[in-house]
Write a protein that holds these residues in place. Sequence first.
Motif, PDB file in Angstrom:
ATOM      1  N   ASN A  12      12.252  -2.143  -4.984  1.00  0.00           N
ATOM      2  CA  ASN A  12      13.359  -1.394  -5.576  1.00  0.00           C
ATOM      3  C   ASN A  12      13.173  -1.277  -7.090  1.00  0.00           C
ATOM      4  O   ASN A  12      13.378  -0.204  -7.666  1.00  0.00           O
ATOM      5  N   THR A  13      12.762  -2.360  -7.730  1.00  0.00           N
ATOM      6  CA  THR A  13      12.516  -2.345  -9.172  1.00  0.00           C
ATOM      7  C   THR A  13      11.381  -1.373  -9.504  1.00  0.00           C
ATOM      8  O   THR A  13      11.476  -0.602 -10.464  1.00  0.00           O
ATOM      9  N   PHE A  14      10.314  -1.392  -8.718  1.00  0.00           N
ATOM     10  CA  PHE A  14       9.204  -0.459  -8.917  1.00  0.00           C
ATOM     11  C   PHE A  14       9.705   0.982  -8.861  1.00  0.00           C
ATOM     12  O   PHE A  14       9.361   1.805  -9.722  1.00  0.00           O
ATOM     13  N   GLU A  37       3.502  20.280 -21.959  1.00  0.00           N
ATOM     14  CA  GLU A  37       2.536  19.225 -21.674  1.00  0.00           C
ATOM     15  C   GLU A  37       2.175  19.224 -20.200  1.00  0.00           C
ATOM     16  O   GLU A  37       3.035  19.412 -19.350  1.00  0.00           O
ATOM     17  N   MET A  38       0.931  18.996 -19.952  1.00  0.00           N
ATOM     18  CA  MET A  38       0.469  18.855 -18.580  1.00  0.00           C
ATOM     19  C   MET A  38       0.011  17.411 -18.407  1.00  0.00           C
ATOM     20  O   MET A  38      -0.757  16.897 -19.215  1.00  0.00           O
ATOM     21  N   TYR A  39       0.509  16.770 -17.368  1.00  0.00           N
ATOM     22  CA  TYR A  39       0.103  15.408 -17.071  1.00  0.00           C
ATOM     23  C   TYR A  39      -0.969  15.446 -15.995  1.00  0.00           C
ATOM     24  O   TYR A  39      -0.828  16.131 -14.993  1.00  0.00           O
ATOM     25  N   SER A  40      -2.020  14.698 -16.214  1.00  0.00           N
ATOM     26  CA  SER A  40      -3.103  14.661 -15.231  1.00  0.00           C
ATOM     27  C   SER A  40      -2.755  13.668 -14.131  1.00  0.00           C
ATOM     28  O   SER A  40      -1.825  12.870 -14.250  1.00  0.00           O
ATOM     29  N   VAL A  41      -3.540  13.714 -13.082  1.00  0.00           N
ATOM     30  CA  VAL A  41      -3.392  12.751 -11.996  1.00  0.00           C
ATOM     31  C   VAL A  41      -3.562  11.337 -12.545  1.00  0.00           C
ATOM     32  O   VAL A  41      -2.850  10.418 -12.140  1.00  0.00           O
ATOM     33  N   PHE A  42      -4.449  11.174 -13.513  1.00  0.00           N
ATOM     34  CA  PHE A  42      -4.685   9.851 -14.091  1.00  0.00           C
ATOM     35  C   PHE A  42      -3.488   9.368 -14.909  1.00  0.00           C
ATOM     36  O   PHE A  42      -3.213   8.175 -14.967  1.00  0.00           O
ATOM     37  N   ASP A  43      -2.765  10.310 -15.531  1.00  0.00           N
ATOM     38  CA  ASP A  43      -1.535   9.935 -16.235  1.00  0.00           C
ATOM     39  C   ASP A  43      -0.480   9.449 -15.236  1.00  0.00           C
ATOM     40  O   ASP A  43       0.201   8.455 -15.477  1.00  0.00           O
ATOM     41  N   VAL A  44      -0.366  10.141 -14.130  1.00  0.00           N
ATOM     42  CA  VAL A  44       0.583   9.732 -13.092  1.00  0.00           C
ATOM     43  C   VAL A  44       0.202   8.363 -12.548  1.00  0.00           C
ATOM     44  O   VAL A  44       1.052   7.483 -12.387  1.00  0.00           O
ATOM     45  N   LEU A  45      -1.084   8.162 -12.291  1.00  0.00           N
ATOM     46  CA  LEU A  45      -1.548   6.853 -11.812  1.00  0.00           C
ATOM     47  C   LEU A  45      -1.301   5.767 -12.857  1.00  0.00           C
ATOM     48  O   LEU A  45      -0.932   4.635 -12.512  1.00  0.00           O
ATOM     49  N   ALA A  46      -1.462   6.088 -14.127  1.00  0.00           N
ATOM     50  CA  ALA A  46      -1.199   5.118 -15.193  1.00  0.00           C
ATOM     51  C   ALA A  46       0.282   4.755 -15.235  1.00  0.00           C
ATOM     52  O   ALA A  46       0.641   3.584 -15.408  1.00  0.00           O
ATOM     53  N   ILE A  47       1.155   5.742 -15.061  1.00  0.00           N
ATOM     54  CA  ILE A  47       2.595   5.472 -15.016  1.00  0.00           C
ATOM     55  C   ILE A  47       2.928   4.581 -13.823  1.00  0.00           C
ATOM     56  O   ILE A  47       3.694   3.622 -13.937  1.00  0.00           O
ATOM     57  N   LEU A  48       2.330   4.881 -12.680  1.00  0.00           N
ATOM     58  CA  LEU A  48       2.553   4.043 -11.495  1.00  0.00           C
ATOM     59  C   LEU A  48       2.021   2.630 -11.711  1.00  0.00           C
ATOM     60  O   LEU A  48       2.636   1.660 -11.260  1.00  0.00           O
ATOM     61  N   LEU A  49       0.914   2.499 -12.427  1.00  0.00           N
ATOM     62  CA  LEU A  49       0.366   1.172 -12.731  1.00  0.00           C
ATOM     63  C   LEU A  49       1.315   0.399 -13.655  1.00  0.00           C
ATOM     64  O   LEU A  49       1.558  -0.790 -13.434  1.00  0.00           O
ATOM     65  N   ILE A  50       1.857   1.069 -14.657  1.00  0.00           N
ATOM     66  CA  ILE A  50       2.833   0.423 -15.542  1.00  0.00           C
ATOM     67  C   ILE A  50       4.031  -0.056 -14.724  1.00  0.00           C
ATOM     68  O   ILE A  50       4.491  -1.189 -14.878  1.00  0.00           O
ATOM     69  N   SER A  54       5.065  -3.912 -14.148  1.00  0.00           N
ATOM     70  CA  SER A  54       6.422  -4.272 -14.583  1.00  0.00           C
ATOM     71  C   SER A  54       7.229  -4.865 -13.439  1.00  0.00           C
ATOM     72  O   SER A  54       7.969  -5.835 -13.633  1.00  0.00           O
ATOM     73  N   ALA A  55       7.103  -4.297 -12.254  1.00  0.00           N
ATOM     74  CA  ALA A  55       7.830  -4.817 -11.092  1.00  0.00           C
ATOM     75  C   ALA A  55       7.307  -6.205 -10.708  1.00  0.00           C
ATOM     76  O   ALA A  55       8.098  -7.110 -10.412  1.00  0.00           O
ATOM     77  N   LEU A  56       5.995  -6.387 -10.739  1.00  0.00           N
ATOM     78  CA  LEU A  56       5.422  -7.691 -10.393  1.00  0.00           C
ATOM     79  C   LEU A  56       5.793  -8.767 -11.425  1.00  0.00           C
ATOM     80  O   LEU A  56       5.925  -9.940 -11.081  1.00  0.00           O
ATOM     81  N   LEU A  57       5.983  -8.347 -12.661  1.00  0.00           N
ATOM     82  CA  LEU A  57       6.384  -9.307 -13.700  1.00  0.00           C
ATOM     83  C   LEU A  57       7.811  -9.825 -13.507  1.00  0.00           C
ATOM     84  O   LEU A  57       8.216 -10.773 -14.169  1.00  0.00           O
ATOM     85  N   THR A  58       8.562  -9.220 -12.574  1.00  0.00           N
ATOM     86  CA  THR A  58       9.924  -9.703 -12.294  1.00  0.00           C
ATOM     87  C   THR A  58       9.927 -10.877 -11.311  1.00  0.00           C
ATOM     88  O   THR A  58      10.983 -11.481 -11.094  1.00  0.00           O
ATOM     89  N   ILE A  85       3.838  -4.582 -23.973  1.00  0.00           N
ATOM     90  CA  ILE A  85       2.394  -4.725 -24.193  1.00  0.00           C
ATOM     91  C   ILE A  85       1.616  -3.992 -23.096  1.00  0.00           C
ATOM     92  O   ILE A  85       0.637  -3.287 -23.387  1.00  0.00           O
ATOM     93  N   THR A  86       2.059  -4.132 -21.856  1.00  0.00           N
ATOM     94  CA  THR A  86       1.398  -3.436 -20.739  1.00  0.00           C
ATOM     95  C   THR A  86       1.401  -1.925 -20.968  1.00  0.00           C
ATOM     96  O   THR A  86       0.368  -1.258 -20.842  1.00  0.00           O
ATOM     97  N   ALA A  87       2.566  -1.380 -21.302  1.00  0.00           N
ATOM     98  CA  ALA A  87       2.683   0.066 -21.512  1.00  0.00           C
ATOM     99  C   ALA A  87       1.853   0.524 -22.708  1.00  0.00           C
ATOM    100  O   ALA A  87       1.219   1.595 -22.661  1.00  0.00           O
TER     101      ALA A  87
END
Length: 144
Positions: A12-14, A37-50, A54-58, A85-87
């Motif tokens: 849920n946090t994720f 602005e156009m976001y690449s697939v890698f930008d989307v993956l980076a956002i999902l990684l953040i 962040s969710a795992l840090l909870t 720091i992660t972001a």
Amino acid sequence: MMNKENINNIINTFCKITTVIFIACCIRSAFFTKIEEMYSVFDVLAILLIALISALLTIPFYTPKERSKKAFLLMQIFYFIEVNITALIIGFWRHWFSFENIKGLVSLEIIIIFSYATTMFISYKADSSKAKEMNEKLKARNGE
């Protein structure tokens, strides 16, 4: 030990973090950039990684150990620092900002703070609602 409820809370946090980051990015793109602005697939993956990190840090928040308000506040501060720091690391890696362009760094920091504050507010409201509901059930059960 992680139980089903804790895993659901992390998922849920994720989802909350991901949604808020995407909304913040859309707002930034719509109102604060001059070109579309156009976001690449890698930008989307980076956002999902953040969001995933962040969710795992909870996880430490879900231990059954009782904490004082001071200890909980310190945990929140360290959590914010870890998320920040992660972001910033992932943002630097994805070239979302450079240290030569302070404006990009500041806009990313605003997105981080906005996303953190909004996610915490949503979680607080959801937890408050759940606590209120539980208290009402207890009152009804006790015949008050």
